[in-house]
Design a protein around this motif. Structure first.
Motif, short mmCIF file in Angstrom:
data_model
loop_
_atom_site.label_atom_id
_atom_site.label_comp_id
_atom_site.label_asym_id
_atom_site.label_seq_id
_atom_site.Cartn_x
_atom_site.Cartn_y
_atom_site.Cartn_z
N SER A 108 0.85 -1.19 0.00
CA SER A 108 0.00 0.00 0.00
C SER A 108 0.88 1.24 0.00
O SER A 108 2.09 1.17 0.18
CB SER A 108 -0.90 -0.01 1.23
OG SER A 108 -0.11 0.17 2.41
N CYS A 109 0.23 2.38 -0.21
CA CYS A 109 0.98 3.63 -0.27
C CYS A 109 0.90 4.40 1.05
O CYS A 109 1.23 5.60 1.08
CB CYS A 109 0.46 4.49 -1.41
SG CYS A 109 0.62 3.73 -3.04
N SER A 110 0.49 3.75 2.09
CA SER A 110 0.35 4.42 3.38
C SER A 110 1.69 4.83 3.98
O SER A 110 1.73 5.62 4.93
CB SER A 110 -0.42 3.54 4.37
OG SER A 110 0.27 2.32 4.57
N CYS A 119 1.60 4.37 -6.12
CA CYS A 119 2.21 5.43 -5.31
C CYS A 119 2.88 6.54 -6.13
O CYS A 119 3.58 7.38 -5.56
CB CYS A 119 3.21 4.85 -4.31
SG CYS A 119 2.54 3.51 -3.31
N SER A 121 -2.34 4.16 -7.59
CA SER A 121 -2.29 2.88 -6.87
C SER A 121 -0.88 2.36 -6.70
O SER A 121 -0.60 1.59 -5.77
CB SER A 121 -3.15 1.84 -7.60
OG SER A 121 -2.68 1.68 -8.94
#
Length: 247
Positions: free
Chosen positions: A12-14, A53, A51
């Protein structure tokens, strides 16, 4: 789109932050934090994190040129540079001047403005690929100053041109921009269309007012003539009646 990590990455890009600076000597500001665009950012409405990043910038302008850093936790930062290359008119709204010409500016807006553009690194070409230099019937090359090249285009009614501006480095085309010239449109812009319409409207209004005045005069003349005839008729009748009384 500015890439941040491998397309095959499924993370994920968190854990992703995007930083930006317009000048190499200025501090970076945060454009995206934990995979989300910072809403207080000046260009927030044009930014988004994809998606994978990457930082997606819509409707790129010269203001977007600068240095970008993609920060990934526990990984090396990715440093990227965004330069912009564009053709603009001078003045901004293209229209022929009194001598029937206008100016095009081809500009390379570099993040690091300390890096100069070599002489003749920005060149103009027509739709046939011919190098536009010197002066011809429809153009005049005005030269290049650092990273800005200037071309004056002379107005020719009925002819359309497609001009390409190229940035050449190490004998290779690095980037190009295309500008389409519609001289028919320029001719339309050159004519004072709105003034002409207003002028015609004024003439029509004057004509209508004149016709109204003529109609009013005719009406008044006929009315006055009718009144005079009625008055003469009444006078004649009174005269005849008076004569009959005498008899």
């Amino acid at each position: 789109m500015l890439p941040c990590r491998d397309e095959s990455s499924s993370s994920s890009c968190s854990d992703v932050n995007w930083l930006y600076t317009k000048d190499p000597n200025a501090q970076f500001r945060t454009e995206a934090q934990n995979g989300k665009v910072v809403q207080s950012s000046v260009g927030a409405s044009r930014l988004s994190v994809s998606s994978n990043c990457s930082l997606f910038i819509r409707n790129i302008t010269d203001e977007d040129a600068g240095g970008y850093i993609c920060q990934l936790k526990n990984k090396n930062d990715a440093h990227l540079v965004l330069n912009t290359f564009s053709i603009s008119s001078d003045p901004p709204e293209v229209h022929p001047r009194e001598n029937g010409s206008f100016t095009l500016l081809c500009s390379l807006n570099r993040y690091d403005k300390r890096i100069p553009c070599k002489e003749n690194s920005i060149i103009w070409r027509d739709e046939r690929g011919s190098h536009l230099t010197g002066e011809a019937v429809w153009f005049e090359f005005r030269g290049q100053t650092n990273c800005v090249s200037v071309l004056t285009v002379k107005h020719q009614s009925g002819n359309n041109k497609r001009i390409t501006c190229q940035f050449i480095e190490d004998n290779k085309e690095k980037i190009k921009a295309v500008y389409s010239l519609n001289f028919s449109d320029l001719l339309t812009i050159d004519l004072p269309g709105h003034n002409f319409i207003l002028m015609v409207g004024s003439v029509v209004k004057v004509v209508l007012m004149f016709l109204g005045l003529v109609a009013a005069l005719i009406y008044m003349y006929r009315r006055r003539t009718k009144e005079n005839e009625e008055q003469r008729t009444r006078t004649k009748r009174r005269t005849v009646d008076g004569d009959e009384d005498d008899l």
